[in-house]
Enzyme design. Structure first.
Site, PDB file in Angstrom:
ATOM      1  N   GLU A  40       0.798  -1.223   0.000  1.00 19.82           N
ATOM      2  CA  GLU A  40       0.000   0.000   0.000  1.00 19.82           C
ATOM      3  C   GLU A  40       0.832   1.275   0.000  1.00 19.82           C
ATOM      4  OE1 GLU A  40      -3.915  -0.387   1.918  1.00 19.82           O
ATOM      5  OE2 GLU A  40      -3.535   1.583   2.769  1.00 19.82           O
ATOM      6  N   ASN A  72      -9.347   1.488  -0.970  1.00 19.83           N
ATOM      7  CA  ASN A  72      -9.968   2.202   0.157  1.00 19.83           C
ATOM      8  C   ASN A  72     -11.098   3.113  -0.303  1.00 19.83           C
ATOM      9  OD1 ASN A  72      -8.148   1.004   1.883  1.00 19.83           O
ATOM     10  ND2 ASN A  72      -6.646   2.646   1.628  1.00 19.83           N
ATOM     11  N   HIS A 125     -13.888   3.952   1.977  1.00 19.52           N
ATOM     12  CA  HIS A 125     -13.470   3.606   3.339  1.00 19.52           C
ATOM     13  C   HIS A 125     -13.014   4.828   4.140  1.00 19.52           C
ATOM     14  CE1 HIS A 125     -13.653  -0.339   1.575  1.00 19.52           C
ATOM     15  NE2 HIS A 125     -13.354  -0.923   2.713  1.00 19.52           N
ATOM     16  N   HIS A 136     -15.047   4.660   7.182  1.00 21.56           N
ATOM     17  CA  HIS A 136     -14.465   4.277   8.479  1.00 21.56           C
ATOM     18  C   HIS A 136     -14.832   5.290   9.562  1.00 21.56           C
ATOM     19  CE1 HIS A 136     -11.015   1.422   7.140  1.00 21.56           C
ATOM     20  NE2 HIS A 136     -12.075   0.761   7.551  1.00 21.56           N
ATOM     21  N   HIS A 149     -19.758  -2.937   8.810  1.00 17.77           N
ATOM     22  CA  HIS A 149     -18.668  -2.333   8.031  1.00 17.77           C
ATOM     23  C   HIS A 149     -19.104  -2.030   6.579  1.00 17.77           C
ATOM     24  CE1 HIS A 149     -14.661  -1.574   6.468  1.00 17.77           C
ATOM     25  NE2 HIS A 149     -14.879  -2.494   5.541  1.00 17.77           N
TER      26      HIS A 149
HETATM   27  N1  GLY Z   1      -9.101  -4.214   2.182  1.00  9.15           N
HETATM   28  C1  GLY Z   1      -8.222  -3.347   1.513  1.00  9.15           C
HETATM   29  C2  GLY Z   1      -6.892  -3.971   1.219  1.00  9.15           C
HETATM   30  O1  GLY Z   1      -6.717  -5.168   1.356  1.00  9.15           O
HETATM   31  O2  GLY Z   1      -6.001  -3.260   0.854  1.00  9.15           O
END
Ligand code: GLY
Length: 362
Positions: free
Chosen positions: A240, A248, A251, A255, A267
């Site tokens: 990442e 994301n 998210h 979040h 979620h």
């Molecule tokens: N759930 C997001 C990821 O695995 O990067």
């Protein structure tokens, strides 16, 4: 039912994702052939163990594997903490699990995250495989190697990147999944259409009834496409550093909404709200046409998911959570904004007043 195979290509750490109806009973023979461990510890929560534990252990034994069901823990996010890891580690040691043994995560995202984390640190790392039993874990958390647990300061704050040796997805297990959980998983499915694949988005528009009827061919195609997109992303950016952030989408605000609800919201429902808010933000910042945002919102609603932030949630609390999210770097909040259905951009250049306006009106 024919099987679909997706590969996550990470050099010598590459692994297969096998997807089909009735796969649960074929995992034993495959593990026997692949010789991943000399003995297997099956980790599961009490709900999944009651539903599938007996049958699964029998199928492993029938394939000639030595396997033990490790003490189960209560189903739910509340079990995803360091004490569970400590208790499971002790149990593995007492049962004589050594460096040649392996773990099997039989369950949803919580079980997968716990098992992956435990596998990554027990004896400094032993192999593990994922057998995800919720739609969300089948299309997202079982693939890509994120593992971890929650601490009082936040969700998933302690963890590792550690890839499984294989992922086995049996579409039949969705028959016992509560419909709210199915819908939660579908939010992540819609996410893949928006971030990467307009044709897949159109497929979801057309196949809603078949999806809710759990039609096997449609489910297999749906899960496989999500896994292909996730594999493609993870192959390019495992840790990442950049591209993986597109996963994301929905998210960032999602979040914060989830946290502000005191985690009452499922979620996937929070992600659905977050995707609509991100689409609104994209329209406001001029990168998405209003009709495209409306199309995204329509599909999310068609799958029975919420599209607006609940009126009773404190907007100031949502803003505070946005700034303290673990993905916020040096006070910079990164947003994944759609440019059209099938393409997104990552940006930290969003004006506070636009975020403010979206939080008030979404
Ligand atoms: N759930 C997001 C990821 O695995 O990067």
């Amino acid at each position: 039912m024919t099987e679909t195979l997706v590969t996550v290509g990470l050099g010598e750490r590459s692994y297969p994702i096998r997807i089909s109806s009735g796969l649960l009973d074929k995992i034993g023979p495959d593990l026997h052939e692949r010789k991943i461990g000399s003995k297997y510890g099956v980790i599961s929560d009490d709900r999944v163990a009651a539903l599938y534990g007996g049958r699964f252990m029998q199928s492993l034994a029938a394939a000639g594997l030595q396997a033990e069901l490790i003490t189960t823990f209560p189903a739910g996010e509340a079990s995803k903490h360091l004490q569970t890891i400590a208790a499971l580690s002790s149990e593995l040691a007492q049962r004589g699990f050594d460096r040649k043994t392996a773990l099997i995560a039989l369950g949803g995202g919580v079980t997968g995250d716990i098992t992956g984390f435990l596998a990554s640190i027990y004896l400094r790392g032993i192999p593990f495989v994922q057998v995800p039993t919720t739609l969300l874990s089948q299309v997202d958390s079982s693939v890509g190697g994120k593992t971890g647990v929650d601490i009082p300061e936040g969700k998933n704050l302690v963890g590792t990147f550690y890839q499984p040796k294989a992922v086995y997805i049996d579409t039949d297990v969705l028959n016992t999944l509560p419909v709210a959980e199915l819908r939660g998983g579908l939010a992540e499915v819609i996410k893949y259409g928006v971030i990467n694949d307009a044709d897949f988005f159109a497929f979801l528009e057309q196949e809603r009834e078949a999806v809710f009827a759990l039609q096997q061919d449609v489910l297999t195609k749906l899960i496989a496409r999500c896994c292909e997109i996730k594999a493609w992303v993870v192959e390019q950016d495992e840790r990442e550093g950049g591209l993986r952030r597109i996963l994301n989408f929905g998210h960032t605000i999602g979040h914060a909404v989830e946290a502000a609800s005191g985690f009452r919201l499922i979620h996937g429902y929070a992600v659905a709200i977050g995707m609509c808010a991100a689409a609104d933000l994209a329209v406001r910042t001029g990168c998405l046409a209003a009709e495209e945002a409306e199309r995204i919102r329509r599909l999310i609603a068609a799958y029975g998911l919420p599209t607006t932030i609940p009126a009773d949630l404190d907007r100031e609390a949502i803003k505070r959570y946005l700034l303290t999210d673990k993905k916020t770097v040096g006070g910079r909040v990164f947003y994944v904004l759609p440019e059209r259905v099938g393409a997104v951009k990552i940006t930290d250049r969003v004006r506070e007043e636009d975020v403010e306006a979206v939080l008030q009106t979404s």
